[in-house]
Design a protein around this motif. Structure first.
Motif, PDB file in Angstrom:
ATOM      1  N   PHE A  37     -96.250 -25.640  15.420  1.00 33.95           N
ATOM      2  CA  PHE A  37     -95.470 -26.839  15.687  1.00 33.95           C
ATOM      3  C   PHE A  37     -94.292 -26.437  16.558  1.00 33.95           C
ATOM      4  CE2 PHE A  37     -97.054 -30.165  12.754  1.00 33.95           C
ATOM      5  CZ  PHE A  37     -98.005 -29.426  12.080  1.00 33.95           C
ATOM      6  N   ARG A  38     -93.604 -27.424  17.120  1.00 32.94           N
ATOM      7  CA  ARG A  38     -92.401 -27.128  17.878  1.00 32.94           C
ATOM      8  C   ARG A  38     -91.381 -28.239  17.689  1.00 32.94           C
ATOM      9  NH1 ARG A  38     -94.761 -27.866  24.070  1.00 32.94           N
ATOM     10  NH2 ARG A  38     -94.934 -30.162  24.024  1.00 32.94           N
ATOM     11  N   GLN A  39     -90.127 -27.857  17.898  1.00 32.15           N
ATOM     12  CA  GLN A  39     -89.033 -28.823  17.776  1.00 32.15           C
ATOM     13  C   GLN A  39     -88.033 -28.572  18.891  1.00 32.15           C
ATOM     14  OE1 GLN A  39     -86.967 -28.843  13.992  1.00 32.15           O
ATOM     15  NE2 GLN A  39     -86.285 -30.939  14.319  1.00 32.15           N
ATOM     16  N   ARG A  45     -89.778 -32.472  14.777  1.00 37.07           N
ATOM     17  CA  ARG A  45     -90.791 -31.418  14.928  1.00 37.07           C
ATOM     18  C   ARG A  45     -92.139 -32.078  15.205  1.00 37.07           C
ATOM     19  NH1 ARG A  45     -90.397 -26.676  10.693  1.00 37.07           N
ATOM     20  NH2 ARG A  45     -90.881 -28.345   9.205  1.00 37.07           N
ATOM     21  N   GLU A  46     -92.913 -31.472  16.111  1.00 40.55           N
ATOM     22  CA  GLU A  46     -94.190 -32.065  16.508  1.00 40.55           C
ATOM     23  C   GLU A  46     -95.304 -31.036  16.485  1.00 40.55           C
ATOM     24  OE1 GLU A  46     -93.833 -33.554  20.492  1.00 40.55           O
ATOM     25  OE2 GLU A  46     -93.723 -31.565  21.385  1.00 40.55           O
ATOM     26  N   TYR A  94     -90.500 -22.831  18.293  1.00 35.99           N
ATOM     27  CA  TYR A  94     -91.905 -22.898  17.892  1.00 35.99           C
ATOM     28  C   TYR A  94     -92.064 -22.295  16.503  1.00 35.99           C
ATOM     29  CZ  TYR A  94     -93.431 -24.476  22.448  1.00 35.99           C
ATOM     30  OH  TYR A  94     -93.636 -25.230  23.589  1.00 35.99           O
ATOM     31  N   TYR A  95     -92.753 -23.042  15.631  1.00 35.19           N
ATOM     32  CA  TYR A  95     -92.936 -22.642  14.243  1.00 35.19           C
ATOM     33  C   TYR A  95     -94.411 -22.407  13.935  1.00 35.19           C
ATOM     34  CZ  TYR A  95     -88.236 -24.534  13.567  1.00 35.19           C
ATOM     35  OH  TYR A  95     -86.887 -24.786  13.645  1.00 35.19           O
ATOM     36  N   GLU A 108     -97.540 -32.437   9.514  1.00 31.78           N
ATOM     37  CA  GLU A 108     -96.623 -31.510   8.846  1.00 31.78           C
ATOM     38  C   GLU A 108     -96.852 -31.463   7.346  1.00 31.78           C
ATOM     39  OE1 GLU A 108     -92.611 -32.470  11.237  1.00 31.78           O
ATOM     40  OE2 GLU A 108     -92.400 -31.008   9.640  1.00 31.78           O
ATOM     41  N   TRP A 114     -94.147 -22.078   6.067  1.00 30.86           N
ATOM     42  CA  TRP A 114     -93.537 -22.176   7.394  1.00 30.86           C
ATOM     43  C   TRP A 114     -92.783 -20.901   7.720  1.00 30.86           C
ATOM     44  CZ3 TRP A 114     -94.123 -26.384  10.600  1.00 30.86           C
ATOM     45  CH2 TRP A 114     -94.713 -27.512  10.013  1.00 30.86           C
ATOM     46  N   GLY A 117     -89.312 -19.700  12.931  1.00 31.62           N
ATOM     47  CA  GLY A 117     -89.323 -20.169  14.302  1.00 31.62           C
ATOM     48  C   GLY A 117     -88.909 -19.127  15.316  1.00 31.62           C
TER      49      GLY A 117
END
Length: 124
Positions: A37-39, A45-46, A94-95, A108, A114, A117
C-alpha cells in the motif's frame, strides 16, 4: 511475533526505477497473501499491489498496472515491488502488509500485519 520491514525506498527521477523489498520474520510470508500500500502526504492510504500465498495470482491498482510488479522469494522470505517508469504522483510512503489468508487482498481491513513504511520520492 510477526514483523515486516521494508527497504529500498529513496529519491529517483521521473522515469526511473526502484525496487522495494519487504522482509518477514516471525512467520513465513510464503504461506499467506501479501500486499503493498502507499500513502501520499495528506491522502488516505491506498492499495498498490497484492500477491497470493504461492505467487500464482497478482492484482494491481489501476494507476500502477503495467509499471509495477509484485513478486515473492520464498527462500529469502521477502516480498518485492519492482517499480518502473516512476512518476511524481508515485511519491508516497510505501507499506508492506500481510494477511492471514491464502488469497490476494485489496482492502486494508483484510490485512493484519503492517510494516513501518519506506519513503519513495519521485522528483527531478
Amino acid at each position: 511475533q510477526v514483523r515486516l520491514v521494508e527497504s529500498g525506498g529513496g529519491l529517483v527521477q521521473p522515469g526511473g526505477s526502484l525496487r522495494l523489498s519487504c522482509a518477514a520474520s516471525g512467520r513465513p510470508s510464503s504461506y499467506y497473501g501479501m500486499g503493498w500500500f502507499r500513502q501520499a502526504s495528506g491522502n488516505a492510504r491506498e492499495f498498490v499491489a497484492t500477491i497470493d500465498w504461492n505467487g500464482s495470482t497478482t492484482r494491481y491498482a489501476e494507476g500502477v498496472r503495467g509499471r509495477f510488479t509484485i513478486s515473492k522469494d520464498d527462500e529469502l522470505d521477502t516480498v518485492d515491488l519492482q517499480m518502473n517508469s516512476l512518476k511524481p504522483e508515485d511519491t508516497a510512503v510505501y507499506y508492506c502488509a500481510g494477511t492471514e489468508g491464502l488469497s490476494t487482498a485489496t482492502q486494508e481491513l483484510e490485512y493484519v500485519y503492517w510494516g513501518r513504511g519506506t519513503q519513495v520520492t519521485v522528483s527531478s
